[in-house]
Write an enzyme that holds these catalytic residues in place. Structure first.
Site, PDB file in Angstrom:
ATOM      1  CG  ASP A  24      13.620  -4.554  -6.288  1.00  0.00           C
ATOM      2  OD1 ASP A  24      13.549  -5.906  -6.085  1.00  0.00           O
ATOM      3  OD2 ASP A  24      13.534  -3.886  -7.361  1.00  0.00           O
ATOM      4  CE1 TYR A  61       5.578  -1.640  -5.203  1.00  0.00           C
ATOM      5  CE2 TYR A  61       3.952  -2.394  -6.555  1.00  0.00           C
ATOM      6  CZ  TYR A  61       5.119  -2.623  -5.888  1.00  0.00           C
ATOM      7  OH  TYR A  61       5.497  -3.976  -5.648  1.00  0.00           O
TER       8      TYR A  61
END
Length: 296
Positions: free
Chosen positions: A60, A140
């Site tokens: 994003d 992540y």
């Protein structure tokens, strides 16, 4: 006639601060758009969109990446443009040296407009390799500090701030409660025709050298904003907004909620995408494309 193609894997990193995400969008600065423009220049392609990249983890706006992977199909003639001409008598480049050299060439071109992107390697892979669907898991990291914790201006653009004190041990306990195969609808919105069933393999917190808290979170796949929502839920427990029992109830309710917030993008970085051996690529891609069965 069919033009033979070569599939290339790109390993890259970027600072996502000034990008409107990965995906190319008209009029916006994106990682994909910047890279495809550079590739079109390097390969002397008139239309940048024909140098189409498939990405392993679509990030994003504001999200960073150290271990992003993408693939690209080129003709043998286009690939030749990336190959350094060797002088007579010079030893040939090894496979790794060639991959690094190609990466430097792309980085050199893209850095003219986007110095916040670095391509580490560009190497040939089997046609069955798919950066998105062949992935086994993605990892992540999310960095944050709570009220009263030491602020470091040198990493502020990569570290989220929470305006409440945080209980580290309580956050780890809450993270442990979310591990395993679950329907994560509470934490994301599944694509149409798909489910939010995911296998959360790892969710571990640590204290970094500069005094921040960092979560390592790994799963076979993630839904849109799922990582930041999971972090937000655990932070809500660590800050005393909700308790572990309520978090478990929210998880099992499989419904979006306002009891915790989705954390800011700038604390998140895609660290690694893992893939199977070459002989298992096709089977893995088929399994990933298949719709996951809902959980009871």
């Amino acid at each position: 006639m069919h033009t033979p193609s070569v599939r290339l894997r790109l390993d890259l990193s970027y600072d996502g601060t000034d990008f409107s995400g990965w995906a190319a969008q008209p009029g916006l600065r994106t990682v994909q758009g910047s890279l495809e423009a550079a590739l079109a220049t390097l390969l002397r392609i008139a239309e940048p969109e024909t140098a189409r990249l498939t990405v392993g983890g679509r990030t994003d706006a504001g999200v960073h990446a150290r271990g992003q992977v993408a693939h690209l199909d080129v003709t043998p003639e286009q690939l030749e443009k990336w190959t350094a001409r060797r002088r007579p008598g010079e030893r040939p480049l090894s496979t790794d040296e060639l991959a690094r050299m190609r990466g430097r060439k792309v980085t050199g071109v893209v850095s003219r407009e986007a110095p916040d992107i670095v391509v580490h390697r560009v190497r040939e892979v089997p046609a069955a390799f798919d950066a998105r669907f062949s992935a086994l898991r993605r990892r992540y990291e999310y960095r944050l500090i709570g009220a009263g914790m030491r602020k470091d201006p040198l990493v502020a653009r990569y570290t989220a701030e929470v305006p409440r004190p945080l209980d580290f041990d309580l956050m780890q306990a809450a993270a442990d409660d979310l591990l395993g195969l679950n329907d994560f609808t509470t934490f994301c919105k599944a694509r149409e025709g798909a489910t939010a069933v995911r296998d959360l393999l790892r969710f571990e917190w640590r204290t970094t050298e500069d005094g921040a808290y960092a979560a390592r979170i790994e799963a076979d796949a993630f839904c849109h904003s799922m990582v930041r929502a999971l972090i937000g839920a655990v932070v809500a427990v660590g800050s005393g907004r909700i308790d572990r029992d309520e978090l478990a109830a929210l998880r099992d309710a499989r419904a979006r909620t306002s009891r915790f917030t989705v954390m800011p993008a700038h604390g998140l970085s895609l660290e690694e995408i893992a893939y199977p051996s070459d002989d298992a690529l096709e089977a893995r891609a088929e399994a990933t494309r298949a719709r996951r069965d809902p959980l009871p």
